[in-house]
Design an enzyme around this catalytic site. Structure first.
Site, mmCIF file in Angstrom:
data_model
loop_
_atom_site.group_PDB
_atom_site.id
_atom_site.type_symbol
_atom_site.label_atom_id
_atom_site.label_comp_id
_atom_site.label_asym_id
_atom_site.label_seq_id
_atom_site.Cartn_x
_atom_site.Cartn_y
_atom_site.Cartn_z
ATOM 1 N N SER A 32 0.853 -1.194 0.000
ATOM 2 C CA SER A 32 0.000 0.000 0.000
ATOM 3 C C SER A 32 0.883 1.237 0.000
ATOM 4 C CB SER A 32 -0.934 -0.008 1.215
ATOM 5 O OG SER A 32 -0.209 -0.036 2.423
ATOM 6 N N GLY B 69 -0.321 4.645 -0.025
ATOM 7 C CA GLY B 69 -1.024 5.874 0.281
ATOM 8 C C GLY B 69 -1.633 6.492 -0.956
ATOM 9 N N ALA B 70 -1.361 7.783 -1.185
ATOM 10 C CA ALA B 70 -1.930 8.486 -2.331
ATOM 11 C C ALA B 70 -1.441 7.938 -3.662
ATOM 12 C CB ALA B 70 -1.594 9.979 -2.237
ATOM 13 N N GLY C 7 -5.287 1.375 5.414
ATOM 14 C CA GLY C 7 -4.557 0.184 5.008
ATOM 15 C C GLY C 7 -5.259 -1.089 5.448
ATOM 16 N N ASP C 8 -5.932 -1.033 6.599
ATOM 17 C CA ASP C 8 -6.669 -2.198 7.087
ATOM 18 C C ASP C 8 -7.898 -2.453 6.212
ATOM 19 O OD1 ASP C 8 -4.809 -2.076 9.193
ATOM 20 O OD2 ASP C 8 -6.114 -0.713 10.299
ATOM 21 N N GLY D 251 -1.456 4.775 -4.467
ATOM 22 C CA GLY D 251 -2.166 3.562 -4.818
ATOM 23 C C GLY D 251 -1.579 2.324 -4.177
#
Length: 325
Positions: free
Chosen positions: A220, A222-223, A251-252, A225
């Site tokens: 993951s 973040g912004a 993220g979960d 993708g």
């Protein structure tokens, strides 16, 4: 059924403030209390979509009882294991622009008897599970090899094992050959010992983790993708968010979406990205339900420009939030 284990769960209080001014008296504009912890959030996201899940959590003190009550109110089957320590409380201060200041307690210490009871609860409950997801930080007293040892016993029983943690605990867990690991960018860089500045770096690092035992890596970003690397190859996807409210638990939610998608490559990646983006649009650590998810905004690329640089300025805050849950 998907079983989640959260060794260091929490009560998460989110306080919305017009502006955070150090040393001043600030009036809250809103507040909410949620059950927290990475595995707990995965279970909450699954339950919000009416998918069968069970959350194994240590229950310590009055905070532990309240945590279990909140989970049960969300329709989650809870396997509570009494422990000698306390259940921690976390506070998130959220400003209107989405900036989050998060204060986390370390959590109560788990002693050997506590850990043995937790392992037994997981192994007993996992008989009816398709997946076991071990997520989050290790509380005081728990060795870095805990997830590795638990994963090995689950693998022996033919149960698919997912790990979402960081540091030495992640490195050790790879020896158990987990079906899936879900590091963020910072965790990925820490685990391989080199910087992650481009998509190519993400893929290279993911292959290192696969070489050490992980079957599939969902990174993951973040912004930026997410990148999925497995035996079928590499897929990159993104789901832009115009206005985020909180990255706590995103993220979960991404991990829950991936598992809900059947872990079948592209379709599962679409679910992962759409659930993660939905969580960012919601306040506090609220998990998205079916009405919050926008799959049409997701773009998955079977062949991406791996030289593309990652936008470090936008994703750093989210990654830090994911890391410290």
């Amino acid at each position: 059924m998907i079983l989640t284990l959260t060794l260091n769960p929490s009560l998460d209080r989110t306080i919305e403030v017009p502006e955070l001014v150090r040393g001043a008296m600030v009036r809250a504009s809103g507040t909410r209390l949620d059950p927290g912890g990475k595995g707990v959030n995965v279970a909450r996201a699954l339950a919000a979509h009416k998918l069968p899940t069970c959350a194994v959590v240590p229950r310590g003190g009055p905070e532990g009882r309240q945590l279990c009550e909140l989970l049960e109110e969300e329709g989650i089957d809870v396997c509570a294991v009494p422990v000698t320590g306390h259940t921690r409380s976390n506070v998130s201060l959220v400003e209107p622009d989405g900036e989050v200041t998060k204060i986390n307690e370390p959590g109560g210490e788990l002693v050997r008897d506590d850990m043995e009871r937790i392992v037994k609860a997981v192994l007993d409950t996992a008989v009816a599970a398709d997946w076991v997801v071990a997520s989050g930080s290790l509380p005081p007293g728990v060795p870095d090899t805990f997830y590795r040892d638990l994963g090995a016993r689950l693998t022996e029983r033919g149960i698919r094992f997912v790990v979402d943690t960081s540091g030495p605990a992640l490195t050790a867990a790879l020896a158990a050959r987990p079906t899936l690991v879900k590091p963020n960018r910072e965790e990925l860089a820490e685990s391989v010992g080199f910087g992650i500045d481009t998509l190519a770096d993400v893929v290279r690092a993911a292959e290192v983790l696969r070489g050490k035992g992980a079957e599939t890596v969902l990174a993951s970003l973040g912004a930026d993708g997410a990148v999925l690397v497995d035996g079928q190859g590499v897929r990159y996807g993104e789901s832009p968010v115009d206005r985020g409210r909180s990255a706590v638990g995103a993220g979960d939610a991404m991990l829950a979406g991936y598992l809900a998608g059947g872990v079948t490559g592209g379709d599962a990646l679409v679910e992962a990205l759409s659930w993660g983006a939905a969580a960012v649009r919601l306040p506090g650590s609220r998990m998205p339900g079916p009405g919050d998810v926008d799959r049409d905004s997701v773009r998955v690329h079977a062949s991406a420009d791996l030289s593309r640089a990652l936008d470090g300025g936008q994703h750093t805050a989210q990654q830090k939030l994911e890391r410290i849950q």
